[in-house]
Design a protein around this motif. Structure first.
Motif, mmCIF file in Angstrom:
data_model
loop_
_atom_site.group_PDB
_atom_site.id
_atom_site.type_symbol
_atom_site.label_atom_id
_atom_site.label_comp_id
_atom_site.label_asym_id
_atom_site.label_seq_id
_atom_site.Cartn_x
_atom_site.Cartn_y
_atom_site.Cartn_z
ATOM 1 N N GLY A 167 2.915 -9.945 -10.956
ATOM 2 C CA GLY A 167 1.828 -10.636 -10.279
ATOM 3 C C GLY A 167 1.408 -10.286 -8.909
ATOM 4 N N GLY A 168 0.552 -11.025 -8.394
ATOM 5 C CA GLY A 168 0.164 -10.978 -7.165
ATOM 6 C C GLY A 168 0.945 -11.411 -6.055
ATOM 7 N N GLY A 169 0.909 -10.827 -4.928
ATOM 8 C CA GLY A 169 1.522 -11.018 -3.673
ATOM 9 C C GLY A 169 0.582 -11.802 -2.827
ATOM 10 N N SER A 170 0.991 -12.126 -1.566
ATOM 11 C CA SER A 170 -0.049 -12.994 -0.611
ATOM 12 C C SER A 170 -0.714 -12.076 -0.245
ATOM 13 C CB SER A 170 0.779 -13.620 0.251
ATOM 14 O OG SER A 170 1.702 -12.938 1.210
ATOM 15 N N MET A 171 -0.528 -10.706 0.157
ATOM 16 C CA MET A 171 -1.641 -9.659 0.376
ATOM 17 C C MET A 171 -2.813 -9.415 -0.485
ATOM 18 S SD MET A 171 0.810 -7.729 2.837
ATOM 19 C CE MET A 171 -0.546 -6.079 2.856
ATOM 20 N N ALA A 172 -2.164 -9.378 -1.622
ATOM 21 C CA ALA A 172 -3.141 -9.320 -2.928
ATOM 22 C C ALA A 172 -4.357 -10.317 -3.058
ATOM 23 C CB ALA A 172 -2.541 -8.762 -3.945
ATOM 24 N N ALA A 173 -5.189 -9.773 -3.926
ATOM 25 C CA ALA A 173 -6.231 -10.970 -4.466
ATOM 26 C C ALA A 173 -5.645 -11.980 -4.946
ATOM 27 C CB ALA A 173 -7.094 -10.391 -5.350
ATOM 28 N N ALA A 174 -5.826 -13.284 -4.263
ATOM 29 C CA ALA A 174 -5.347 -14.738 -4.501
ATOM 30 C C ALA A 174 -5.713 -15.008 -6.059
ATOM 31 C CB ALA A 174 -6.055 -15.855 -3.795
ATOM 32 N N THR A 175 -6.727 -14.492 -6.906
ATOM 33 C CA THR A 175 -6.909 -14.800 -8.313
ATOM 34 C C THR A 175 -5.974 -13.960 -9.284
ATOM 35 O OG1 THR A 175 -8.687 -13.087 -8.211
ATOM 36 C CG2 THR A 175 -9.138 -15.166 -7.836
ATOM 37 N N LEU A 176 -5.136 -12.922 -8.757
ATOM 38 C CA LEU A 176 -4.432 -11.971 -9.705
ATOM 39 C C LEU A 176 -3.313 -13.192 -10.195
ATOM 40 C CD1 LEU A 176 -3.514 -9.019 -7.511
ATOM 41 C CD2 LEU A 176 -4.713 -9.254 -9.584
ATOM 42 N N PRO A 177 -3.054 -13.277 -11.667
ATOM 43 C CA PRO A 177 -2.373 -13.956 -12.473
ATOM 44 C C PRO A 177 -1.034 -13.312 -12.606
ATOM 45 C CG PRO A 177 -3.680 -12.740 -13.983
ATOM 46 C CD PRO A 177 -3.919 -12.220 -12.583
ATOM 47 N N LEU A 178 -0.211 -14.505 -12.941
ATOM 48 C CA LEU A 178 1.243 -13.933 -13.527
ATOM 49 C C LEU A 178 1.001 -12.983 -14.507
ATOM 50 C CD1 LEU A 178 4.228 -14.314 -13.465
ATOM 51 C CD2 LEU A 178 3.987 -16.135 -14.951
ATOM 52 N N LEU A 232 2.869 -3.635 14.485
ATOM 53 C CA LEU A 232 2.027 -2.465 14.443
ATOM 54 C C LEU A 232 2.467 -1.620 13.327
ATOM 55 C CD1 LEU A 232 0.988 -2.021 18.210
ATOM 56 C CD2 LEU A 232 0.062 -3.215 16.439
ATOM 57 N N HIS A 233 3.849 -1.299 13.292
ATOM 58 C CA HIS A 233 4.639 -0.455 12.278
ATOM 59 C C HIS A 233 4.277 -1.175 10.877
ATOM 60 C CE1 HIS A 233 6.644 2.733 10.329
ATOM 61 N NE2 HIS A 233 7.788 1.928 10.378
ATOM 62 N N ARG A 234 4.499 -2.322 10.760
ATOM 63 C CA ARG A 234 4.383 -3.021 9.351
ATOM 64 C C ARG A 234 3.043 -2.932 9.145
ATOM 65 N NH1 ARG A 234 7.689 -6.821 7.314
ATOM 66 N NH2 ARG A 234 5.882 -8.452 7.094
ATOM 67 N N ARG A 235 1.963 -2.941 10.031
ATOM 68 C CA ARG A 235 0.466 -2.802 9.429
ATOM 69 C C ARG A 235 0.270 -1.316 9.103
ATOM 70 N NH1 ARG A 235 -2.503 -5.856 14.686
ATOM 71 N NH2 ARG A 235 -1.971 -7.870 14.329
ATOM 72 N N ALA A 236 0.775 -0.691 9.809
ATOM 73 C CA ALA A 236 0.508 0.727 9.527
ATOM 74 C C ALA A 236 1.084 1.217 8.011
ATOM 75 C CB ALA A 236 1.143 1.943 10.275
ATOM 76 N N MET A 237 2.346 0.341 7.574
ATOM 77 C CA MET A 237 2.810 0.535 6.177
ATOM 78 C C MET A 237 2.236 -0.359 5.039
ATOM 79 S SD MET A 237 5.737 2.443 6.375
ATOM 80 C CE MET A 237 7.076 1.800 5.233
ATOM 81 N N GLY A 238 1.421 -1.135 5.547
ATOM 82 C CA GLY A 238 0.833 -2.076 4.606
ATOM 83 C C GLY A 238 1.488 -3.099 4.174
ATOM 84 N N VAL A 239 2.556 -3.777 4.767
ATOM 85 C CA VAL A 239 3.397 -4.510 4.282
ATOM 86 C C VAL A 239 3.223 -5.862 5.284
ATOM 87 C CG1 VAL A 239 4.870 -3.086 3.077
ATOM 88 C CG2 VAL A 239 5.371 -4.031 5.674
ATOM 89 N N SER A 240 2.405 -5.858 6.311
ATOM 90 C CA SER A 240 2.032 -6.906 7.192
ATOM 91 C C SER A 240 1.480 -8.012 6.592
ATOM 92 C CB SER A 240 1.682 -6.477 8.600
ATOM 93 O OG SER A 240 1.447 -7.447 9.391
ATOM 94 N N ALA A 241 1.976 -9.212 6.872
ATOM 95 C CA ALA A 241 1.153 -10.392 6.166
ATOM 96 C C ALA A 241 0.093 -10.788 7.196
ATOM 97 C CB ALA A 241 2.143 -11.603 5.817
ATOM 98 N N PRO A 242 -0.962 -11.564 6.560
ATOM 99 C CA PRO A 242 -2.025 -11.889 7.608
ATOM 100 C C PRO A 242 -1.397 -12.948 8.383
ATOM 101 C CG PRO A 242 -2.889 -11.775 5.511
ATOM 102 C CD PRO A 242 -1.329 -11.472 5.228
ATOM 103 N N GLY A 243 -1.694 -13.198 9.780
ATOM 104 C CA GLY A 243 -1.176 -13.751 10.635
ATOM 105 C C GLY A 243 0.017 -13.170 11.415
ATOM 106 N N GLU A 244 0.477 -12.299 11.196
ATOM 107 C CA GLU A 244 1.339 -11.518 12.177
ATOM 108 C C GLU A 244 0.690 -11.127 13.308
ATOM 109 O OE1 GLU A 244 4.555 -10.167 8.434
ATOM 110 O OE2 GLU A 244 3.900 -8.677 9.828
#
Length: 381
Positions: free
Chosen positions: A175-186, A317-329
């Motif tokens: 399914g979708g994680g919090s960084m993916a589109a909110a509409t992604l289903p299970l 900043l490293h997490r952002r570059a890796m693409g795993v940082s959550a919005p708000g960090e």
């Protein structure tokens, strides 16, 4: 595996603090200054925490657990905590990494059997309280290690894994994680995994899921689900926090919501009062029988705070570059409340809640009673 929970240790890799004497912590009977310990008779459960030393650079999963970390965890009043094992994110092979993580955790428990024990049932948590030990609940923060084989749920359940989070921040095959589109289903495979987790009495965790995946799973699961560590989006609108709709559905289905110590305020550093506000909002939405605490952190304090601040910013900043940082960090917003950190964090929280008018019975539920009842409903015992 760059999870927020281990950011303090990652930052330590860049600045190893000099050896300093840390303040003595409260005993099991009295708190600082001889004041009665508010946790003395309580079962305290952290529904997502860890055993990390933020002052050490060695992040090897097989590195010996330091005496200080164990001392701090015991002194904190903890009875049990859900610890993250295995694959979370990154380039490592998910299945192999997760098996190794369980093996390493078993070794750690064996080597410290005088103070640690493995929790398989709610009865194990009660027994840990009676024996003065900390019960470790084995959990995953991603289910990518299931691959395309639903029977891997059976393997991990047999190894003692008791909590499985379906996704981390990105999308995966469930399914979708919090960084993916909110509409992604299970997904259909996600539904298979949920059904098998239910059958094996393993807790289904939706902490990092996207909104639709969370709602779909709460409706599809035959057992009540868990959001082990989150905040309330009504108070701070970032995807990692849960909407009232999600919180209410989880509670209505008999589930559990743990509030973390990092509600991701964009304009300033969070404080203990912010954490209390998120707990209070969750209680308003879910009721006092469904809310607890999942700090997403450890119990050992930071010795060299100034050096750690710089290293922490670099890691964000490293997490952002890796693409795993959550919005708000944010590089200058710590993933913990500085006034509610270290071995006394649960005592501070208990006193803050009491000062804000919460009765003792409600505080007891939030600090561990609610998770214990929820675990008994899912696991038995």
């Amino acid at each position: 595996m760059l999870t927020r929970r281990n950011l303090t240790a990652l930052a330590a890799a860049a600045v190893v603090a000099p050896a300093v004497a840390h303040a003595p912590v409260a005993s099991a009977k009295t708190a600082k200054g001889g004041v009665a310990d508010p946790l003395r008779d309580l079962i305290v459960i952290n529904s997502l925490g860890g055993l990390e030393d933020p002052n050490k650079a060695n992040l090897d999963a097989d590195a010996p657990l330091s005496k200080r970390v164990i001392d701090d965890a015991v002194a904190s009043g903890l009875t049990a905590m859900n610890i993250t094992l295995g694959y979370v994110s990154g380039d490592a092979e998910p299945f192999e990494t997760s098996v190794r993580g369980v093996v390493s955790a078993d070794k750690m428990v064996r080597e410290h059997s005088d103070r640690l024990t493995k929790a398989l049932t709610a009865a194990d948590i009660r027994r840990a309280k009676a024996d003065g030990k900390i019960a470790l609940i084995y959990g995953f923060q991603n289910a990518a290690q299931m691959g395309t084989q639903v029977d891997r749920v059976d393997l991990f359940a047999d190894l003692g894994v008791r909590v499985v989070q379906l996704t981390y921040n990105p999308q995966n095959q469930l399914g979708g994680g919090s960084m993916a589109a909110a509409t992604l289903p299970l997904t259909p495979f996600g539904r298979e995994v949920v059904e098998r987790l239910n059958a094996r009495r393993v807790i289904v965790d939706l902490s990092h899921s996207g909104q639709q995946t969370c709602l779909d799973t709460a409706r599809a699961s035959k057992a009540p689900i868990c959001i082990s560590h989150t905040g309330c989006r009504a108070l701070n609108d970032v995807p990692r926090n849960k909407t009232d709709e999600e919180l209410r559905l989880v509670a209505d289905k008999g589930g559990y919501v743990g509030i973390y110590f990092m509600p991701f305020l964009a304009d300033r550093q969070i404080t203990g009062d912010d954490v209390c506000a998120h707990i209070e909002h969750a209680i308003k939405v879910c009721g006092e029988d469904a809310v607890g605490v999942g700090t997403d952190g450890g119990t050992t304090g930071i010795d060299d705070m100034e050096g750690w601040k710089k290293a922490f910013a670099d890691q964000i900043l490293h997490r952002r570059a890796m693409g795993v940082s959550a919005p708000g960090e944010q590089p200058d917003r710590f993933t913990f409340a500085p006034d509610m950190y270290g071995p006394d964090q649960f005592r501070i929280l208990a006193r803050k809640l009491a000062q804000r008018g919460h009765p003792p019975r409600r505080i007891e539920k939030v600090l561990g009673g609610n998770f214990l009842q929820y675990a008994a409903d899912v696991w038995g015992g």
